[in-house]
Design a protein around this motif. Structure first.
Motif, PDB file in Angstrom:
ATOM      1  N   GLN A  89       0.817  -1.214   0.000  1.00  0.00           N
ATOM      2  CA  GLN A  89       0.000   0.000   0.000  1.00  0.00           C
ATOM      3  C   GLN A  89       0.850   1.262   0.000  1.00  0.00           C
ATOM      4  O   GLN A  89       0.512   2.254  -0.661  1.00  0.00           O
ATOM      5  CB  GLN A  89      -0.934  -0.016   1.213  1.00  0.00           C
ATOM      6  CG  GLN A  89      -1.857   1.191   1.295  1.00  0.00           C
ATOM      7  CD  GLN A  89      -2.743   1.139   2.523  1.00  0.00           C
ATOM      8  OE1 GLN A  89      -2.682   0.179   3.303  1.00  0.00           O
ATOM      9  NE2 GLN A  89      -3.570   2.148   2.706  1.00  0.00           N
ATOM     10  N   ASN A  90       1.963   1.245   0.744  1.00  0.00           N
ATOM     11  CA  ASN A  90       2.827   2.420   0.849  1.00  0.00           C
ATOM     12  C   ASN A  90       3.960   2.424  -0.178  1.00  0.00           C
ATOM     13  O   ASN A  90       4.774   3.347  -0.176  1.00  0.00           O
ATOM     14  CB  ASN A  90       3.428   2.502   2.257  1.00  0.00           C
ATOM     15  CG  ASN A  90       2.358   2.644   3.324  1.00  0.00           C
ATOM     16  OD1 ASN A  90       1.353   3.308   3.108  1.00  0.00           O
ATOM     17  ND2 ASN A  90       2.587   2.033   4.472  1.00  0.00           N
ATOM     18  N   LEU A  91       4.028   1.404  -1.040  1.00  0.00           N
ATOM     19  CA  LEU A  91       5.132   1.310  -1.993  1.00  0.00           C
ATOM     20  C   LEU A  91       5.168   2.474  -2.981  1.00  0.00           C
ATOM     21  O   LEU A  91       6.259   3.015  -3.251  1.00  0.00           O
ATOM     22  CB  LEU A  91       5.060  -0.029  -2.732  1.00  0.00           C
ATOM     23  CG  LEU A  91       6.230  -0.329  -3.675  1.00  0.00           C
ATOM     24  CD1 LEU A  91       7.537  -0.335  -2.910  1.00  0.00           C
ATOM     25  CD2 LEU A  91       6.006  -1.682  -4.370  1.00  0.00           C
ATOM     26  N   PRO A  92       4.062   2.925  -3.585  1.00  0.00           N
ATOM     27  CA  PRO A  92       4.152   4.065  -4.525  1.00  0.00           C
ATOM     28  C   PRO A  92       4.687   5.340  -3.882  1.00  0.00           C
ATOM     29  O   PRO A  92       5.551   6.020  -4.452  1.00  0.00           O
ATOM     30  CB  PRO A  92       2.698   4.233  -5.000  1.00  0.00           C
ATOM     31  CG  PRO A  92       2.074   2.903  -4.793  1.00  0.00           C
ATOM     32  CD  PRO A  92       2.703   2.348  -3.551  1.00  0.00           C
ATOM     33  N   LEU A  93       4.189   5.659  -2.689  1.00  0.00           N
ATOM     34  CA  LEU A  93       4.675   6.857  -2.004  1.00  0.00           C
ATOM     35  C   LEU A  93       6.147   6.720  -1.635  1.00  0.00           C
ATOM     36  O   LEU A  93       6.935   7.667  -1.785  1.00  0.00           O
ATOM     37  CB  LEU A  93       3.838   7.122  -0.753  1.00  0.00           C
ATOM     38  CG  LEU A  93       4.243   8.336   0.091  1.00  0.00           C
ATOM     39  CD1 LEU A  93       4.157   9.607  -0.737  1.00  0.00           C
ATOM     40  CD2 LEU A  93       3.382   8.427   1.335  1.00  0.00           C
ATOM     41  N   ALA A  94       6.540   5.524  -1.153  1.00  0.00           N
ATOM     42  CA  ALA A  94       7.945   5.302  -0.799  1.00  0.00           C
ATOM     43  C   ALA A  94       8.843   5.411  -2.029  1.00  0.00           C
ATOM     44  O   ALA A  94       9.943   5.978  -1.974  1.00  0.00           O
ATOM     45  CB  ALA A  94       8.104   3.932  -0.135  1.00  0.00           C
ATOM     46  N   GLY A  95       8.377   4.879  -3.177  1.00  0.00           N
ATOM     47  CA  GLY A  95       9.164   4.988  -4.410  1.00  0.00           C
ATOM     48  C   GLY A  95       9.325   6.423  -4.866  1.00  0.00           C
ATOM     49  O   GLY A  95      10.401   6.818  -5.322  1.00  0.00           O
ATOM     50  N   LEU A  96       8.262   7.226  -4.727  1.00  0.00           N
ATOM     51  CA  LEU A  96       8.345   8.636  -5.095  1.00  0.00           C
ATOM     52  C   LEU A  96       9.340   9.388  -4.212  1.00  0.00           C
ATOM     53  O   LEU A  96      10.164  10.173  -4.699  1.00  0.00           O
ATOM     54  CB  LEU A  96       6.959   9.277  -5.004  1.00  0.00           C
ATOM     55  CG  LEU A  96       6.875  10.776  -5.305  1.00  0.00           C
ATOM     56  CD1 LEU A  96       7.336  11.054  -6.734  1.00  0.00           C
ATOM     57  CD2 LEU A  96       5.457  11.291  -5.061  1.00  0.00           C
ATOM     58  N   MET A 101      14.736  11.856  -3.395  1.00  0.00           N
ATOM     59  CA  MET A 101      15.995  11.888  -2.644  1.00  0.00           C
ATOM     60  C   MET A 101      17.178  11.545  -3.536  1.00  0.00           C
ATOM     61  O   MET A 101      18.257  12.158  -3.427  1.00  0.00           O
ATOM     62  CB  MET A 101      15.911  10.903  -1.467  1.00  0.00           C
ATOM     63  CG  MET A 101      14.927  11.294  -0.396  1.00  0.00           C
ATOM     64  SD  MET A 101      14.799  10.058   0.931  1.00  0.00           S
ATOM     65  CE  MET A 101      16.486  10.058   1.530  1.00  0.00           C
ATOM     66  N   ALA A 102      17.018  10.584  -4.450  1.00  0.00           N
ATOM     67  CA  ALA A 102      18.111  10.221  -5.356  1.00  0.00           C
ATOM     68  C   ALA A 102      18.467  11.383  -6.275  1.00  0.00           C
ATOM     69  O   ALA A 102      19.656  11.674  -6.506  1.00  0.00           O
ATOM     70  CB  ALA A 102      17.720   8.988  -6.171  1.00  0.00           C
ATOM     71  N   VAL A 103      17.453  12.079  -6.789  1.00  0.00           N
ATOM     72  CA  VAL A 103      17.721  13.240  -7.654  1.00  0.00           C
ATOM     73  C   VAL A 103      18.441  14.341  -6.879  1.00  0.00           C
ATOM     74  O   VAL A 103      19.386  14.964  -7.370  1.00  0.00           O
ATOM     75  CB  VAL A 103      16.401  13.753  -8.261  1.00  0.00           C
ATOM     76  CG1 VAL A 103      16.627  15.076  -8.990  1.00  0.00           C
ATOM     77  CG2 VAL A 103      15.819  12.725  -9.213  1.00  0.00           C
ATOM     78  N   GLY A 110      27.132  15.737  -7.530  1.00  0.00           N
ATOM     79  CA  GLY A 110      27.498  15.473  -8.916  1.00  0.00           C
ATOM     80  C   GLY A 110      28.918  15.916  -9.229  1.00  0.00           C
ATOM     81  O   GLY A 110      29.590  16.587  -8.428  1.00  0.00           O
ATOM     82  N   PRO A 111      29.415  15.563 -10.401  1.00  0.00           N
ATOM     83  CA  PRO A 111      30.790  15.934 -10.774  1.00  0.00           C
ATOM     84  C   PRO A 111      31.018  17.442 -10.820  1.00  0.00           C
ATOM     85  O   PRO A 111      32.133  17.915 -10.616  1.00  0.00           O
ATOM     86  CB  PRO A 111      30.963  15.295 -12.162  1.00  0.00           C
ATOM     87  CG  PRO A 111      29.921  14.220 -12.222  1.00  0.00           C
ATOM     88  CD  PRO A 111      28.767  14.719 -11.406  1.00  0.00           C
ATOM     89  N   GLY A 112      29.957  18.211 -11.085  1.00  0.00           N
ATOM     90  CA  GLY A 112      30.135  19.657 -11.147  1.00  0.00           C
ATOM     91  C   GLY A 112      30.451  20.292  -9.810  1.00  0.00           C
ATOM     92  O   GLY A 112      31.101  21.344  -9.751  1.00  0.00           O
ATOM     93  N   ASN A 113      29.998  19.684  -8.737  1.00  0.00           N
ATOM     94  CA  ASN A 113      30.233  20.249  -7.408  1.00  0.00           C
ATOM     95  C   ASN A 113      31.382  19.586  -6.669  1.00  0.00           C
ATOM     96  O   ASN A 113      32.062  20.233  -5.868  1.00  0.00           O
ATOM     97  CB  ASN A 113      28.958  20.132  -6.562  1.00  0.00           C
ATOM     98  CG  ASN A 113      27.811  20.938  -7.130  1.00  0.00           C
ATOM     99  OD1 ASN A 113      28.028  21.985  -7.741  1.00  0.00           O
ATOM    100  ND2 ASN A 113      26.590  20.455  -6.953  1.00  0.00           N
ATOM    101  N   PHE A 114      31.591  18.288  -6.901  1.00  0.00           N
ATOM    102  CA  PHE A 114      32.611  17.563  -6.147  1.00  0.00           C
ATOM    103  C   PHE A 114      33.599  16.854  -7.060  1.00  0.00           C
ATOM    104  O   PHE A 114      34.205  15.867  -6.671  1.00  0.00           O
ATOM    105  CB  PHE A 114      31.949  16.548  -5.212  1.00  0.00           C
ATOM    106  CG  PHE A 114      31.270  17.172  -4.040  1.00  0.00           C
ATOM    107  CD1 PHE A 114      31.959  17.452  -2.877  1.00  0.00           C
ATOM    108  CD2 PHE A 114      29.928  17.514  -4.110  1.00  0.00           C
ATOM    109  CE1 PHE A 114      31.325  18.042  -1.799  1.00  0.00           C
ATOM    110  CE2 PHE A 114      29.284  18.098  -3.032  1.00  0.00           C
ATOM    111  CZ  PHE A 114      29.983  18.370  -1.872  1.00  0.00           C
ATOM    112  N   GLY A 115      33.756  17.313  -8.284  1.00  0.00           N
ATOM    113  CA  GLY A 115      34.725  16.702  -9.174  1.00  0.00           C
ATOM    114  C   GLY A 115      36.142  17.168  -8.892  1.00  0.00           C
ATOM    115  O   GLY A 115      36.399  18.017  -8.021  1.00  0.00           O
TER     116      GLY A 115
END
Length: 211
Positions: A89-96, A101-103, A110-115
């Protein structure tokens, strides 16, 4: 070349162990995978010439905190059936939430900030430089307030863990310290009497018991 190979090996193991922490159904298994993630993270710290942080991660987190987590998980006796009931039941919200968070993490680290362009690789330190001393100077001068706040939060976590495992059962026997303090001298205390020893005749043995 060997250092880069070890870095990717430990990094892949850390990511895999982290995924296993959040996907295992048994909380004890999740804690054990978290221990593996801490160990490989300590290896990454050692590769970055932060030996003190790697040793602290092993001794403090793996040797103490994770053992505490494991005992708390086992003592709480978590109902796994209740946890799995709302998973689908909570899987769609958890996936969103996980996707957002991943984005955010990719945009920040990213490489632009910590490269290597933004932060070039530092020169290797000599054997006379003590990273433990340098770390201590930073923690207790520049970052003294964050260190104190983290200590208070850790203390609250310990108190909360003790409170969660404190259960009152009707068959448990305990001593009330308040009643012990209110004991009156001479009335409520045990009186020790000194008396002379007496010879006691042995009890008569029933003939039926000897047969």
């Amino acid at each position: 070349m060997a250092e880069k190979f070890l870095f990717y090996v430990f990094a892949l193991i850390t990511v895999w162990a982290s995924v296993m922490v959040i996907t295992r159904k048994n909380p004890v298994h999740s804690v054990l995978f978290l221990v593996l993630a801490f160990v490989t993270s300590a290896a990454l710290w050692v590769l970055l010439e932060a030996e003190f942080l790697g040793i602290v991660l092993i001794l403090v987190y793996v040797g103490a905190v994770m053992v505490l987590f494991l005992f708390v998980v086992m003592m709480l006796d978590v109902d796994l059936a209740a946890l799995r009931a709302g998973f689908v039941q909570n899987l769609p919200l958890a996936g969103l939430v996980a996707a957002v968070m991943a984005v955010e993490i990719l945009l920040i680290v990213g490489p632009g900030n910590f490269g290597l362009d933004a932060f070039p690789k530092p020169e290797p330190l000599g054997v006379e430089v003590s990273n433990t001393r340098e770390l201590g100077l930073l923690l207790y001068t520049v970052y003294i307030y964050p260190v104190e706040i983290a200590a208070v939060i850790l203390l609250l976590a310990i108190v909360a863990a003790i409170r969660l495992t404190l259960r009152r059962r009707p068959d448990n026997k305990a001593v009330d310290p308040a009643q012990q303090v209110r004991v009156r001298k001479g009335v409520d205390r045990v009186r020790l009497v000194k008396m002379a020893a007496e010879d006691v005749a042995p009890a008569a043995v029933d003939k039926g018991d000897t047969q």
